[in-house]
Design a protein around this motif. Structure first.
Motif, PDB file in Angstrom:
ATOM      1  N   ARG A  76      -6.003   3.659  -2.713  1.00 34.38           N
ATOM      2  CA  ARG A  76      -6.107   3.011  -4.012  1.00 34.38           C
ATOM      3  C   ARG A  76      -4.809   2.999  -4.806  1.00 34.38           C
ATOM      4  O   ARG A  76      -4.805   2.633  -5.967  1.00 34.38           O
ATOM      5  CB  ARG A  76      -7.201   3.686  -4.827  1.00 34.38           C
ATOM      6  N   VAL A  77      -3.698   3.376  -4.184  1.00 38.83           N
ATOM      7  CA  VAL A  77      -2.395   3.315  -4.847  1.00 38.83           C
ATOM      8  C   VAL A  77      -1.628   2.152  -4.234  1.00 38.83           C
ATOM      9  O   VAL A  77      -1.271   2.174  -3.062  1.00 38.83           O
ATOM     10  CB  VAL A  77      -1.605   4.630  -4.687  1.00 38.83           C
TER      11      VAL A  77
ATOM     12  N   CYS B 245       0.841  -1.195   0.000  1.00 36.47           N
ATOM     13  CA  CYS B 245       0.000   0.000   0.000  1.00 36.47           C
ATOM     14  C   CYS B 245       0.880   1.251   0.000  1.00 36.47           C
ATOM     15  O   CYS B 245       1.881   1.324   0.715  1.00 36.47           O
ATOM     16  CB  CYS B 245      -0.913   0.001   1.219  1.00 36.47           C
ATOM     17  N   GLY B 246       0.504   2.247  -0.782  1.00 41.41           N
ATOM     18  CA  GLY B 246       1.266   3.479  -0.866  1.00 41.41           C
ATOM     19  C   GLY B 246       1.065   4.392   0.322  1.00 41.41           C
ATOM     20  O   GLY B 246       1.838   5.319   0.533  1.00 41.41           O
ATOM     21  N   ASP B 247       0.049   4.119   1.150  1.00 43.66           N
ATOM     22  CA  ASP B 247      -0.246   4.983   2.291  1.00 43.66           C
ATOM     23  C   ASP B 247       0.211   4.367   3.613  1.00 43.66           C
ATOM     24  O   ASP B 247       0.962   4.977   4.353  1.00 43.66           O
ATOM     25  CB  ASP B 247      -1.739   5.281   2.333  1.00 43.66           C
ATOM     26  N   CYS B 248      -0.219   3.124   3.887  1.00 43.47           N
ATOM     27  CA  CYS B 248       0.084   2.518   5.191  1.00 43.47           C
ATOM     28  C   CYS B 248       1.178   1.450   5.113  1.00 43.47           C
ATOM     29  O   CYS B 248       1.534   0.867   6.135  1.00 43.47           O
ATOM     30  CB  CYS B 248      -1.181   1.910   5.798  1.00 43.47           C
TER      31      CYS B 248
ATOM     32  N   ARG C 109      -7.660  -1.849  -4.007  1.00 42.40           N
ATOM     33  CA  ARG C 109      -7.879  -1.035  -2.817  1.00 42.40           C
ATOM     34  C   ARG C 109      -7.250  -1.739  -1.620  1.00 42.40           C
ATOM     35  O   ARG C 109      -7.374  -2.947  -1.477  1.00 42.40           O
ATOM     36  CB  ARG C 109      -9.378  -0.859  -2.588  1.00 42.40           C
ATOM     37  N   CYS C 110      -6.583  -0.985  -0.764  1.00 41.16           N
ATOM     38  CA  CYS C 110      -5.983  -1.536   0.452  1.00 41.16           C
ATOM     39  C   CYS C 110      -7.093  -1.961   1.406  1.00 41.16           C
ATOM     40  O   CYS C 110      -8.052  -1.222   1.632  1.00 41.16           O
ATOM     41  CB  CYS C 110      -5.089  -0.495   1.122  1.00 41.16           C
TER      42      CYS C 110
END
Length: 72
Positions: free
Chosen positions: A56-57, A33-36, A49-50
């Protein structure tokens, strides 16, 4: 931590969205995941989707297989 729970947009009306059909024989591919930065395994047809944060990245992880190219 609670996982991401998608909403239908209309709360309490009982409408459902069609779930994607996933082939049981298909292999899961691991993404990050690009965020978490959590590892997410997805099969063909699943939404990108994570599952933890809903971001969504997703980045595909590098393969462990030996890859060799011939340069000229």
């Amino acid at each position: 931590m609670s996982g991401y729970q998608p909403t239908n947009g209309a709360t309490g009306t009982g409408t459902t969205q069609a779930q994607p059909v996933v082939d049981e024989r298909s292999r899961a591919v691991t993404y990050s995941c690009g965020d978490c930065d959590q590892e997410v395994q997805l099969k063909r047809g699943e939404p990108i989707r994570c599952r933890n944060c809903g971001h969504r990245v997703l980045y595909k992880q590098r393969t462990n297989r030996m890859v060799q190219f011939e340069a000229r």
